[in-house]
Design a protein around this motif. Structure first.
Motif, PDB file in Angstrom:
ATOM      1  N   ALA A 180       0.849  -1.187   0.000  1.00  0.00           N
ATOM      2  CA  ALA A 180       0.000   0.000   0.000  1.00  0.00           C
ATOM      3  C   ALA A 180       0.884   1.236   0.000  1.00  0.00           C
ATOM      4  O   ALA A 180       2.086   1.170   0.294  1.00  0.00           O
ATOM      5  CB  ALA A 180      -0.932   0.010   1.211  1.00  0.00           C
ATOM      6  N   LEU A 181       0.256   2.366  -0.324  1.00  0.00           N
ATOM      7  CA  LEU A 181       0.945   3.652  -0.374  1.00  0.00           C
ATOM      8  C   LEU A 181       0.138   4.692   0.389  1.00  0.00           C
ATOM      9  O   LEU A 181      -1.078   4.796   0.222  1.00  0.00           O
ATOM     10  CB  LEU A 181       1.105   4.109  -1.832  1.00  0.00           C
ATOM     11  CG  LEU A 181       1.564   5.553  -2.053  1.00  0.00           C
ATOM     12  CD1 LEU A 181       3.004   5.749  -1.588  1.00  0.00           C
ATOM     13  CD2 LEU A 181       1.409   5.951  -3.508  1.00  0.00           C
ATOM     14  N   ILE A 182       0.835   5.473   1.206  1.00  0.00           N
ATOM     15  CA  ILE A 182       0.255   6.644   1.853  1.00  0.00           C
ATOM     16  C   ILE A 182       0.782   7.857   1.095  1.00  0.00           C
ATOM     17  O   ILE A 182       2.000   8.022   0.973  1.00  0.00           O
ATOM     18  CB  ILE A 182       0.639   6.710   3.342  1.00  0.00           C
ATOM     19  CG1 ILE A 182       0.082   5.494   4.084  1.00  0.00           C
ATOM     20  CG2 ILE A 182       0.140   8.011   3.976  1.00  0.00           C
ATOM     21  CD1 ILE A 182       0.665   5.285   5.462  1.00  0.00           C
ATOM     22  N   THR A 183      -0.117   8.676   0.568  1.00  0.00           N
ATOM     23  CA  THR A 183       0.348   9.763  -0.301  1.00  0.00           C
ATOM     24  C   THR A 183      -0.654  10.909  -0.339  1.00  0.00           C
ATOM     25  O   THR A 183      -1.829  10.733   0.011  1.00  0.00           O
ATOM     26  CB  THR A 183       0.590   9.238  -1.732  1.00  0.00           C
ATOM     27  OG1 THR A 183       1.257  10.226  -2.511  1.00  0.00           O
ATOM     28  CG2 THR A 183      -0.711   8.832  -2.412  1.00  0.00           C
ATOM     29  N   ASN A 184      -0.187  12.086  -0.753  1.00  0.00           N
ATOM     30  CA  ASN A 184      -1.047  13.249  -0.950  1.00  0.00           C
ATOM     31  C   ASN A 184      -1.744  13.146  -2.306  1.00  0.00           C
ATOM     32  O   ASN A 184      -1.590  12.156  -3.032  1.00  0.00           O
ATOM     33  CB  ASN A 184      -0.211  14.530  -0.877  1.00  0.00           C
ATOM     34  CG  ASN A 184       0.217  14.863   0.539  1.00  0.00           C
ATOM     35  OD1 ASN A 184       0.299  13.993   1.400  1.00  0.00           O
ATOM     36  ND2 ASN A 184       0.501  16.120   0.793  1.00  0.00           N
ATOM     37  N   PHE A 185      -2.485  14.185  -2.664  1.00  0.00           N
ATOM     38  CA  PHE A 185      -3.136  14.250  -3.972  1.00  0.00           C
ATOM     39  C   PHE A 185      -2.261  15.071  -4.915  1.00  0.00           C
ATOM     40  O   PHE A 185      -1.814  16.159  -4.568  1.00  0.00           O
ATOM     41  CB  PHE A 185      -4.537  14.866  -3.841  1.00  0.00           C
ATOM     42  CG  PHE A 185      -5.455  14.003  -3.028  1.00  0.00           C
ATOM     43  CD1 PHE A 185      -6.102  12.917  -3.593  1.00  0.00           C
ATOM     44  CD2 PHE A 185      -5.654  14.268  -1.678  1.00  0.00           C
ATOM     45  CE1 PHE A 185      -6.932  12.101  -2.835  1.00  0.00           C
ATOM     46  CE2 PHE A 185      -6.482  13.456  -0.909  1.00  0.00           C
ATOM     47  CZ  PHE A 185      -7.126  12.375  -1.489  1.00  0.00           C
TER      48      PHE A 185
ATOM     49  N   THR B  95       3.937  12.532 -13.321  1.00  0.00           N
ATOM     50  CA  THR B  95       4.404  11.152 -13.157  1.00  0.00           C
ATOM     51  C   THR B  95       3.900  10.564 -11.841  1.00  0.00           C
ATOM     52  O   THR B  95       3.762   9.350 -11.724  1.00  0.00           O
ATOM     53  CB  THR B  95       5.939  11.087 -13.202  1.00  0.00           C
ATOM     54  OG1 THR B  95       6.492  11.948 -12.197  1.00  0.00           O
ATOM     55  CG2 THR B  95       6.463  11.498 -14.570  1.00  0.00           C
ATOM     56  N   LEU B  96       3.618  11.421 -10.853  1.00  0.00           N
ATOM     57  CA  LEU B  96       3.098  10.927  -9.577  1.00  0.00           C
ATOM     58  C   LEU B  96       1.667  10.419  -9.730  1.00  0.00           C
ATOM     59  O   LEU B  96       1.264   9.454  -9.074  1.00  0.00           O
ATOM     60  CB  LEU B  96       3.171  12.027  -8.520  1.00  0.00           C
ATOM     61  CG  LEU B  96       4.572  12.557  -8.231  1.00  0.00           C
ATOM     62  CD1 LEU B  96       4.545  13.627  -7.151  1.00  0.00           C
ATOM     63  CD2 LEU B  96       5.518  11.426  -7.824  1.00  0.00           C
ATOM     64  N   LEU B  97       0.899  11.038 -10.604  1.00  0.00           N
ATOM     65  CA  LEU B  97      -0.452  10.545 -10.866  1.00  0.00           C
ATOM     66  C   LEU B  97      -0.392   9.220 -11.628  1.00  0.00           C
ATOM     67  O   LEU B  97      -1.222   8.327 -11.416  1.00  0.00           O
ATOM     68  CB  LEU B  97      -1.244  11.585 -11.653  1.00  0.00           C
ATOM     69  CG  LEU B  97      -2.753  11.348 -11.769  1.00  0.00           C
ATOM     70  CD1 LEU B  97      -3.400  11.166 -10.412  1.00  0.00           C
ATOM     71  CD2 LEU B  97      -3.415  12.498 -12.521  1.00  0.00           C
ATOM     72  N   LEU B  98       0.604   9.055 -12.501  1.00  0.00           N
ATOM     73  CA  LEU B  98       0.818   7.758 -13.155  1.00  0.00           C
ATOM     74  C   LEU B  98       1.081   6.674 -12.117  1.00  0.00           C
ATOM     75  O   LEU B  98       0.585   5.553 -12.216  1.00  0.00           O
ATOM     76  CB  LEU B  98       2.003   7.836 -14.110  1.00  0.00           C
ATOM     77  CG  LEU B  98       1.831   8.608 -15.420  1.00  0.00           C
ATOM     78  CD1 LEU B  98       3.159   8.660 -16.163  1.00  0.00           C
ATOM     79  CD2 LEU B  98       0.765   7.971 -16.291  1.00  0.00           C
ATOM     80  N   LEU B  99       1.883   7.021 -11.110  1.00  0.00           N
ATOM     81  CA  LEU B  99       2.211   6.056 -10.047  1.00  0.00           C
ATOM     82  C   LEU B  99       0.947   5.645  -9.290  1.00  0.00           C
ATOM     83  O   LEU B  99       0.730   4.461  -9.013  1.00  0.00           O
ATOM     84  CB  LEU B  99       3.248   6.677  -9.106  1.00  0.00           C
ATOM     85  CG  LEU B  99       3.860   5.796  -8.024  1.00  0.00           C
ATOM     86  CD1 LEU B  99       5.247   6.319  -7.642  1.00  0.00           C
ATOM     87  CD2 LEU B  99       2.990   5.724  -6.780  1.00  0.00           C
TER      88      LEU B  99
END
Length: 438
Positions: free
Chosen positions: A388-393, A399-403
């Motif tokens: 799982a990943l904890i992340t902002n929007f 490229t972060l949205l691709l991730l």
């Protein structure tokens, strides 16, 4: 699924109203909203209660890089101002830490604001050094910057300073400003110096914060411990490339930025003991580091005698690996343990890869892995380490949205529309999410 290099960035966009961007952080870090996406419907919580959303005995992996005051404002002899933004050290330094510890002078790759006005000669910067800084009383700190060469995307700058006994890290702390993300569109304020750092920041080197970690407090850490959720730390020094827009229509024409990673042998051992229990990355930088470790371990399986200089992970390497093995099946059989599933060759497990990396480190008396990763994680990527990943929007067409899409698939659209409709705050100082691999 098509190869990630053939993806069109225009398929990863959404409308982000300006008022949804968080210009300032919440006063209390752990009161930020938390969107939870897993096997059921979207749920809401706060970071203060994030332990409730994480399985017991999981391992949370944090990036303990520290944001440096990378913006320096110099003055030309004629009085004009030149802004230097320190990106990364020159190529002769082994890693960022080595460059940060240089005394008296150092060479650095920089963006230059007002470069056309800086034709020749050096520019100067003087600050009154506070007591205890190492600068002689009443003398202060004097810095000179010399433009050595123009590089494709930046300039090579040599910095020289007095007192020479100060390290470059100390020079930046004394003379520089924290580089807030450009989309905040405001000047750095005094509060940002503390608030734009995680509470566990340790190693100088980043020009941007690993923002998912900004929400964690000692109270949150206590709740995690009560549930036997452990912590581990990696270091990825975040470069300005994290803000680099994708200008190419197809990803094959976008060059991913390379960043330094630094992971200790003890952390590799922690990862090995938690592969089956569950590893959760706090932030995209932690995730990129963890997944890079798998491909580094694979290199040591293929070539146990590989040198440290060849451990870096290139942009498309993970997507080529399985195909390369298939094409070279007979040549690889004595190097790489092969598994078959319905006629397809399956790569070694995370445990096998990490175990091989650990053995390589022990054999080479290496207490840590220091290398670079250029890995791009996009739809089509098969996750090896994280659950799982904890992340902002994140920004549209990034490229972060691709991730994020690689983790949740097309559901990213539903997740982001939900966040927009339910008053979530976006980007670095905004709210966040925990996303389980689909």
């Amino acid at each position: 699924m098509k190869h990630p290099s053939l993806l069109h960035i225009s398929d990863f966009t959404y409308e982000l109203p300006d008022q949804k961007i968080a210009r300032y952080p919440l006063e209390q870090r752990d009161q930020s909203k938390l969107l939870v996406w897993g096997s059921g419907p979207i749920r809401e919580n706060t970071y203060a209660n994030i332990a409730d959303e994480i399985p017991a005995e999981s391992l949370l992996v944090f990036n303990n890089t520290k944001v440096v005051e990378a913006r320096l404002l110099f003055q030309k002899p004629t009085g004009g101002l030149i802004e230097l933004f320190c990106l990364e050290p020159a190529d002769q330094y082994e890693d960022i830490t080595t460059a940060m510890l240089q005394k008296g002078s150092v060479q650095w790759k920089c963006l230059v604001g007002g470069a056309k006005k800086w034709k020749e000669g050096s520019v100067q910067l003087s600050v009154a050094a506070p007591s205890g800084s190492g600068a002689a009383s009443g003398v202060g700190l004097r810095i000179e910057a010399i433009k050595l060469a123009a590089l494709p995307d930046c300039f090579l700058i040599e910095f020289r300073w007095e007192p020479a006994e100060l390290s470059f890290a100390e020079v930046l702390h004394l003379a520089g400003d924290i580089p807030l993300p450009p989309y905040l569109n405001r000047a750095t304020e005094e509060a940002d110096k503390e608030r734009y750092q995680t509470i566990y920041a340790k190693h100088d080197g980043s020009v941007a914060a690993p923002t998912a970690g900004l929400h964690f407090t000692e109270s949150v850490f206590s709740k995690l411990s009560e549930k036997n959720i452990l912590k581990a730390y990696v270091t990825l020094h975040v470069g300005a490339g994290t803000f680099k827009p994708v200008k190419a229509e197809q990803m094959k024409d976008h060059e991913m930025h390379a960043e330094f990673i630094d992971v200790t042998l003890e952390t590799i051992e922690q990862l090995l003991s938690h592969v089956e229990k569950g590893i959760i990355a706090v932030g995209t930088t932690s995730l990129r580091t963890l997944e890079s470790l798998y491909w580094i371990g694979l290199k040591t399986i293929r070539n146990p005698h590989i040198g440290a200089d060849n451990l870096h992970v290139t942009q498309w390497e993970p997507y080529a690996a399985a195909g390369e093995i298939a094409e070279n099946k007979s040549a690889q059989k004595n190097i790489l343990k092969e598994y078959t599933n319905a006629g397809e060759i399956v790569l070694p497990s995370a445990t096998e890869s990490l175990q091989s990396l650990l053995q390589w480190m022990q054999k080479n008396n290496a207490s840590r892995i220091i290398t670079k990763t250029q890995i791009i994680i996009a739809p089509g990527y098969s996750f090896k380490i994280i659950r799982a990943l904890i992340t902002n929007f994140h920004q549209p067409q990034s490229t972060l949205l691709l991730l994020v899409s690689a983790i949740v698939g097309e559901n990213w659209k539903k997740i982001y529309q939900y966040a927009l409709a339910n008053e979530y705050r976006f980007l670095s100082y905004g709210d966040g999410s925990i996303l389980f691999v689909h």
